[in-house]
Design a protein around this motif. Structure first.
Motif, PDB file in Angstrom:
ATOM      1  N   LEU A  16      43.527  44.429  29.332  1.00  0.00           N
ATOM      2  CA  LEU A  16      42.417  43.899  30.125  1.00  0.00           C
ATOM      3  C   LEU A  16      41.229  44.852  30.100  1.00  0.00           C
ATOM      4  CD1 LEU A  16      44.349  42.534  33.245  1.00  0.00           C
ATOM      5  CD2 LEU A  16      43.599  41.287  31.231  1.00  0.00           C
ATOM      6  N   TYR A  17      41.531  46.143  30.154  1.00  0.00           N
ATOM      7  CA  TYR A  17      40.482  47.160  30.103  1.00  0.00           C
ATOM      8  C   TYR A  17      39.739  47.075  28.773  1.00  0.00           C
ATOM      9  CZ  TYR A  17      38.539  51.928  30.464  1.00  0.00           C
ATOM     10  OH  TYR A  17      37.721  53.018  30.524  1.00  0.00           O
ATOM     11  N   GLY A  18      40.503  46.897  27.697  1.00  0.00           N
ATOM     12  CA  GLY A  18      39.891  46.819  26.375  1.00  0.00           C
ATOM     13  C   GLY A  18      39.017  45.593  26.196  1.00  0.00           C
ATOM     14  N   GLN A  19      39.312  44.508  26.913  1.00  0.00           N
ATOM     15  CA  GLN A  19      38.488  43.300  26.850  1.00  0.00           C
ATOM     16  C   GLN A  19      37.267  43.399  27.760  1.00  0.00           C
ATOM     17  OE1 GLN A  19      41.044  39.909  27.668  1.00  0.00           O
ATOM     18  NE2 GLN A  19      41.306  39.586  25.474  1.00  0.00           N
ATOM     19  N   ASP A  20      37.169  44.501  28.480  1.00  0.00           N
ATOM     20  CA  ASP A  20      36.033  44.753  29.365  1.00  0.00           C
ATOM     21  C   ASP A  20      35.918  43.691  30.462  1.00  0.00           C
ATOM     22  OD1 ASP A  20      33.940  46.356  30.213  1.00  0.00           O
ATOM     23  OD2 ASP A  20      32.439  45.176  29.138  1.00  0.00           O
ATOM     24  N   ILE A  21      37.061  43.207  30.961  1.00  0.00           N
ATOM     25  CA  ILE A  21      37.019  42.233  32.049  1.00  0.00           C
ATOM     26  C   ILE A  21      37.742  42.726  33.296  1.00  0.00           C
ATOM     27  CG2 ILE A  21      36.804  40.247  30.515  1.00  0.00           C
ATOM     28  CD1 ILE A  21      39.776  39.739  30.934  1.00  0.00           C
ATOM     29  N   LEU A  22      38.392  43.891  33.216  1.00  0.00           N
ATOM     30  CA  LEU A  22      39.106  44.411  34.374  1.00  0.00           C
ATOM     31  C   LEU A  22      38.132  45.047  35.355  1.00  0.00           C
ATOM     32  CD1 LEU A  22      41.759  45.106  35.855  1.00  0.00           C
ATOM     33  CD2 LEU A  22      41.797  47.253  34.559  1.00  0.00           C
ATOM     34  N   ILE A  23      38.144  44.562  36.600  1.00  0.00           N
ATOM     35  CA  ILE A  23      37.344  45.171  37.664  1.00  0.00           C
ATOM     36  C   ILE A  23      38.176  46.202  38.402  1.00  0.00           C
ATOM     37  CG2 ILE A  23      36.091  44.753  39.811  1.00  0.00           C
ATOM     38  CD1 ILE A  23      35.422  41.960  38.705  1.00  0.00           C
ATOM     39  N   LYS A  24      39.342  45.771  38.891  1.00  0.00           N
ATOM     40  CA  LYS A  24      40.245  46.724  39.538  1.00  0.00           C
ATOM     41  C   LYS A  24      41.633  46.113  39.662  1.00  0.00           C
ATOM     42  CE  LYS A  24      39.085  45.577  44.392  1.00  0.00           C
ATOM     43  NZ  LYS A  24      37.879  44.758  44.200  1.00  0.00           N
ATOM     44  N   ALA A  25      42.621  46.973  39.849  1.00  0.00           N
ATOM     45  CA  ALA A  25      43.989  46.579  40.186  1.00  0.00           C
ATOM     46  C   ALA A  25      44.355  47.276  41.489  1.00  0.00           C
ATOM     47  CB  ALA A  25      44.949  46.983  39.071  1.00  0.00           C
ATOM     48  N   MET A  26      45.198  46.616  42.288  1.00  0.00           N
ATOM     49  CA  MET A  26      45.582  47.182  43.573  1.00  0.00           C
ATOM     50  C   MET A  26      47.078  47.021  43.789  1.00  0.00           C
ATOM     51  SD  MET A  26      42.513  46.047  46.158  1.00  0.00           S
ATOM     52  CE  MET A  26      42.849  44.293  45.956  1.00  0.00           C
ATOM     53  N   SER A  58      36.770  39.727  35.654  1.00  0.00           N
ATOM     54  CA  SER A  58      35.414  39.190  35.749  1.00  0.00           C
ATOM     55  C   SER A  58      35.271  37.810  35.135  1.00  0.00           C
ATOM     56  CB  SER A  58      34.430  40.147  35.063  1.00  0.00           C
ATOM     57  OG  SER A  58      34.792  40.347  33.708  1.00  0.00           O
ATOM     58  N   ASP A  59      36.327  37.263  34.527  1.00  0.00           N
ATOM     59  CA  ASP A  59      36.268  35.929  33.922  1.00  0.00           C
ATOM     60  C   ASP A  59      37.231  34.986  34.622  1.00  0.00           C
ATOM     61  OD1 ASP A  59      34.398  36.622  32.107  1.00  0.00           O
ATOM     62  OD2 ASP A  59      35.737  36.716  30.377  1.00  0.00           O
ATOM     63  N   ASP A  60      36.841  33.703  34.698  1.00  0.00           N
ATOM     64  CA  ASP A  60      37.769  32.681  35.172  1.00  0.00           C
ATOM     65  C   ASP A  60      38.845  32.454  34.118  1.00  0.00           C
ATOM     66  OD1 ASP A  60      36.374  32.322  37.487  1.00  0.00           O
ATOM     67  OD2 ASP A  60      35.160  30.670  36.706  1.00  0.00           O
ATOM     68  N   GLY A  61      39.993  31.947  34.567  1.00  0.00           N
ATOM     69  CA  GLY A  61      41.049  31.622  33.622  1.00  0.00           C
ATOM     70  C   GLY A  61      42.411  31.885  34.218  1.00  0.00           C
ATOM     71  N   VAL A  62      43.438  31.638  33.442  1.00  0.00           N
ATOM     72  CA  VAL A  62      44.819  31.868  33.851  1.00  0.00           C
ATOM     73  C   VAL A  62      45.276  33.190  33.259  1.00  0.00           C
ATOM     74  CG1 VAL A  62      47.196  31.039  33.730  1.00  0.00           C
ATOM     75  CG2 VAL A  62      45.308  29.406  34.017  1.00  0.00           C
ATOM     76  N   LEU A  63      45.796  34.067  34.108  1.00  0.00           N
ATOM     77  CA  LEU A  63      46.336  35.339  33.636  1.00  0.00           C
ATOM     78  C   LEU A  63      47.806  35.128  33.314  1.00  0.00           C
ATOM     79  CD1 LEU A  63      46.088  38.417  33.207  1.00  0.00           C
ATOM     80  CD2 LEU A  63      46.715  38.694  35.606  1.00  0.00           C
ATOM     81  N   GLU A  64      48.158  35.085  32.035  1.00  0.00           N
ATOM     82  CA  GLU A  64      49.534  34.900  31.615  1.00  0.00           C
ATOM     83  C   GLU A  64      50.177  36.270  31.458  1.00  0.00           C
ATOM     84  OE1 GLU A  64      49.647  32.485  28.147  1.00  0.00           O
ATOM     85  OE2 GLU A  64      49.064  30.660  29.216  1.00  0.00           O
ATOM     86  N   TYR A  65      51.334  36.423  32.040  1.00  0.00           N
ATOM     87  CA  TYR A  65      52.009  37.724  32.097  1.00  0.00           C
ATOM     88  C   TYR A  65      53.265  37.668  31.240  1.00  0.00           C
ATOM     89  CZ  TYR A  65      54.437  41.700  34.278  1.00  0.00           C
ATOM     90  OH  TYR A  65      55.115  42.854  34.521  1.00  0.00           O
ATOM     91  N   PHE A  66      53.403  38.584  30.300  1.00  0.00           N
ATOM     92  CA  PHE A  66      54.546  38.635  29.402  1.00  0.00           C
ATOM     93  C   PHE A  66      55.328  39.913  29.685  1.00  0.00           C
ATOM     94  CE2 PHE A  66      51.218  36.212  27.414  1.00  0.00           C
ATOM     95  CZ  PHE A  66      51.868  35.084  26.969  1.00  0.00           C
TER      96      PHE A  66
END
Length: 286
Positions: A16-26, A58-66
């Motif tokens: 997510l960081y590499g796609q430049d869309i991560l704002i934060k994780a908590m 920062s983007d809308d969408g579904v976060l798919e977790y593998f």
């Protein structure tokens, strides 16, 4: 977070960081912990087995977790962002929620299959949450939302699996609480309800380490199913909720309420459903 080893937050969030869309994780243990890219004051420095985390992007969408990926050096990525699927549009999000999860969900005594869709409904059938199993019996964290109207503190909700209603009812407690779902049973169809209460002999018996306890209810009723040792001390509570009428099968894995394995010997299990009470013996042999 489902891998069986902990990882640094930098490693887990790298995609997510590499796609430049991560704002934060908590995350939360004893206090709130925060991770932001290139921030000098991060307190969420690693992710651990069995904990849940929030991710803001920062983007809308579904976060798919593998979560099922190889060792840390494999290069496999745990996340993917996809366009919103239409099937999620009928779930209204809200500022408050509870988290449902399971590592070994059983439905009618069998592990839930991979890819099963779980939908949460309020007492009127309105959809208030959705999740999908990513492995046999594994799902979570699945949010069940509330806005104080369609669902509020103290209200009941239930789950359907692949469109089929289950009998168990859960209380919505709010505050991002965690609810572990271990057992579900499918609701009976019209005309399928038994005519009387009954408690069957557990099977197998003797057993090691798991046995199944079957009972029938002719109507919806508050139920407790408890296990005692021969001194009359309670070992475990297997059910303490309102169940719909029908046949129910509840497994016991020979652990007490604290999660510790119990010793070999004779145990008693007691069903209380309304004014009906019955007790039977079972034998654990190791």
């Amino acid at each position: 977070y489902w891998p069986d080893f902990k990882r640094t937050t930098d490693d887990v969030m790298s995609f997510l960081y590499g796609q430049d869309i991560l704002i934060k994780a908590m995350g939360f243990e004893d206090s709130l912990m925060v991770y932001k890219p290139d921030w000098d004051f991060n307190t969420l420095n690693e992710m651990k087995v069995g904990f849940g985390y929030w991710v803001e992007v920062s983007d809308d969408g579904v976060l798919e977790y593998f979560p099922i990926f190889a060792d840390q050096g494999s290069g496999n990525k745990p996340f993917r962002i996809t366009e919103s699927a239409s099937r999620t549009n009928d779930i209204a999000t809200a500022p408050d929620w509870v988290n449902l999860y399971s590592s070994a969900l059983k439905i009618d005594g069998q592990l839930a299959p991979t890819g099963a869709e779980l939908v949460a409904h309020n007492s009127k059938g309105v959809k208030v949450g959705r999740g999908v199993t990513f492995g046999e019996g594994k799902f979570g964290f699945m949010p069940v939302y509330a806005d104080g109207v369609i669902l509020k503190t103290g209200d009941e909700f239930y789950l359907s699996v692949d469109g089929r209603e289950t009998r168990e009812r859960f209380l919505w407690s709010g505050g991002a609480a965690r609810i572990e779902v271990k057992i579900l049973t499918y609701a009976a169809g019209p005309g399928d309800l038994p005519e009387e209460y009954s408690l069957s002999q557990n099977y197998p018996n003797p057993f090691n380490p798991v046995t199944n306890i079957k009972f029938t209810l002719p109507e919806a009723v508050d139920v407790t199913l408890e296990v005692f040792n021969t001194l009359g001390r309670k070992v475990a509570t297997l059910v303490d909720s309102r169940l719909n009428g029908g046949e129910h099968i509840i497994p016991w894995d020979s652990h007490d309420s604290s999660g510790r394995p119990v010793a070999s010997g004779i145990y008693l299990y007691r069903l209380t459903a309304g004014s009906f009470t019955e007790t039977r013996k079972m034998i654990l042999l190791k």
